[in-house]
Design an enzyme around this catalytic site. Sequence first.
Site, PDB file in Angstrom:
ATOM      1  N   LYS A 162      15.160   0.421  -2.492  1.00  0.00           N
ATOM      2  CA  LYS A 162      13.518   0.049  -3.029  1.00  0.00           C
ATOM      3  C   LYS A 162      13.910  -0.923  -3.880  1.00  0.00           C
ATOM      4  O   LYS A 162      14.820  -1.277  -4.672  1.00  0.00           O
ATOM      5  CB  LYS A 162      13.539   1.169  -3.881  1.00  0.00           C
ATOM      6  N   GLU A 219       1.667  -3.734  -9.575  1.00  0.00           N
ATOM      7  CA  GLU A 219       1.007  -2.693  -9.655  1.00  0.00           C
ATOM      8  C   GLU A 219       0.600  -2.386 -10.935  1.00  0.00           C
ATOM      9  O   GLU A 219      -0.643  -1.748 -11.110  1.00  0.00           O
ATOM     10  CB  GLU A 219       1.917  -1.740  -9.445  1.00  0.00           C
ATOM     11  N   HIS A 239     -11.808  -6.623   6.990  1.00  0.00           N
ATOM     12  CA  HIS A 239     -11.435  -5.205   7.172  1.00  0.00           C
ATOM     13  C   HIS A 239     -10.042  -4.777   7.242  1.00  0.00           C
ATOM     14  O   HIS A 239      -9.675  -3.862   7.868  1.00  0.00           O
ATOM     15  CB  HIS A 239     -12.173  -4.440   8.249  1.00  0.00           C
ATOM     16  N   SER A 288      14.845   1.554  -7.643  1.00  0.00           N
ATOM     17  CA  SER A 288      14.366   3.115  -7.856  1.00  0.00           C
ATOM     18  C   SER A 288      15.783   4.025  -8.147  1.00  0.00           C
ATOM     19  O   SER A 288      16.922   3.346  -8.227  1.00  0.00           O
ATOM     20  CB  SER A 288      13.947   3.638  -6.426  1.00  0.00           C
TER      21      SER A 288
END
Length: 478
Positions: free
Chosen positions: A304, A311, A177, A298
């Site tokens: 970043k 992804e 979980h 970024s």
Amino acid sequence: MISKRIHIMSDTANNTRSTPQAEKPWNGRFTEPTDAFVEAFTASVTFDQRMYNQDIDGSIAHARMLAHVGVLTDEERDRIIDGLEQIRTRIHSGEFNWSIKLEDVHMNIEAALTDLIGITGKKLHTGRSRNDQVATDIRLYLREEIDHIVAELKRLQTALIDLAEREADTIMPGFTHLQTAQPVTFGHHMLAWFENLERDRSRFMDCRKRVNIMPLGAAALAGTTYPIDREFTARELGFEGVCQNSLDAVSDRDFAIELTAHAALLMTHLSRFSEELVLWASAQFNFVELSDSFCTGSSIMPQKKNPDVPELVRGKTGRVNGHLISLLTLMKSQPLAYNKDNQEDKEPLFDTIDTLKGSLKVYADMMQHVSVNKEAMREAAIRGFSTATDLADYLVRAGVPFRDAHEVVGKAVRLGVDSGRDLAEISLQELQQFSDQIQEDVFEVLTLEGSVSARNHLGGTAPEQVRAAVKRARERIA
Ligand code: ARG
């Protein structure tokens, strides 16, 4: 009308040759030329040209077979083979002019052959149809691609095995979980993904057996009146067998659907793995660092470092799932035998292969350069009371029924939460207020190392087991 006239003129002028750009093989039956838009709409050459090698290999084998059974002379066979090899070289070097007027890869190559060697070129299509030709080409193409996929899979599996071996003792929190559950070793976690991929590999190798069956000889749908020798052609092309029913041979695409299903499942595994990497690479988890060469920054936020590769792989999974649905839907209403619908199988199939191969390649490379933050993982395992089950098992060994043990541990965890301490940091006296069965030796099971090494059985997370599993894994993919 114009194309019809060119056709007639060229045939009158030279009966052995025609202008391939204007020629349609079915012109004999037609009185009007194809509508220009329909010509483009029905053409597949823009995408099926990627099968040119397989198409040429199939034609060469077919020509050899025709000579073997006496339909072609040896001289005709040799001229055909020589012409096809010249065309292959031309295509390979980018000097071939593909024409949508000639619809697909098959007719483009055949027309070029006739253009090159004259009337003999027109004999190649004896005893064959584009229907069995295209089915053969796809199977040859997929057979080759399966071998590439399996090779890339092994490369990724090897990267995971190497990582598992290096990190066999590294402890991280195991999750259920997405809540800290019990400590596991990072090596064990990597080998879980190895197992997923191993099933994928076996699915692709199994599918290869059904791909590697030859449709040629089915011709349009009913077979042919020529005395063909299908076993001969199959041997030439390295097929393991021949399709046993001509109607099935030209209409079946289930091997392609099967392959796409396996690809979707493999992508799903990579997508799940990606989700973990994205989480783990975040500042909040900080379990792993992906190499700079697999991330981007970024344009606005200087701090970043984005895990683009996982992804994107996660995102591309949707695309392959979509292709599976496309192919299933493409087939669902088709009566036997060949239907033009089947031309629509190629783009989803090709994109599936490209997407899968790209994802595997980038993953295999990326996983060779992952650095692991042992401290952060350890810290997270401690913070999550991950040895609580070990304390319960300890009490059970001392004679406490499991349900009572569960309650005792629950209270100890409560105290840990309230006082900001891990179980191993709570004093013996404090623990004993929950159960007098708790003794000094409890701290051996409350440590992370004690917890993982106690799970020392086949398939367990103990470092010793991980090292044994690493060894077996190397043998399994050898
Ligand atoms: N381009 C077609 C395909 O991809 C080849 C077979 C066409 N056969 C036909 N009779 N129209 O399926």
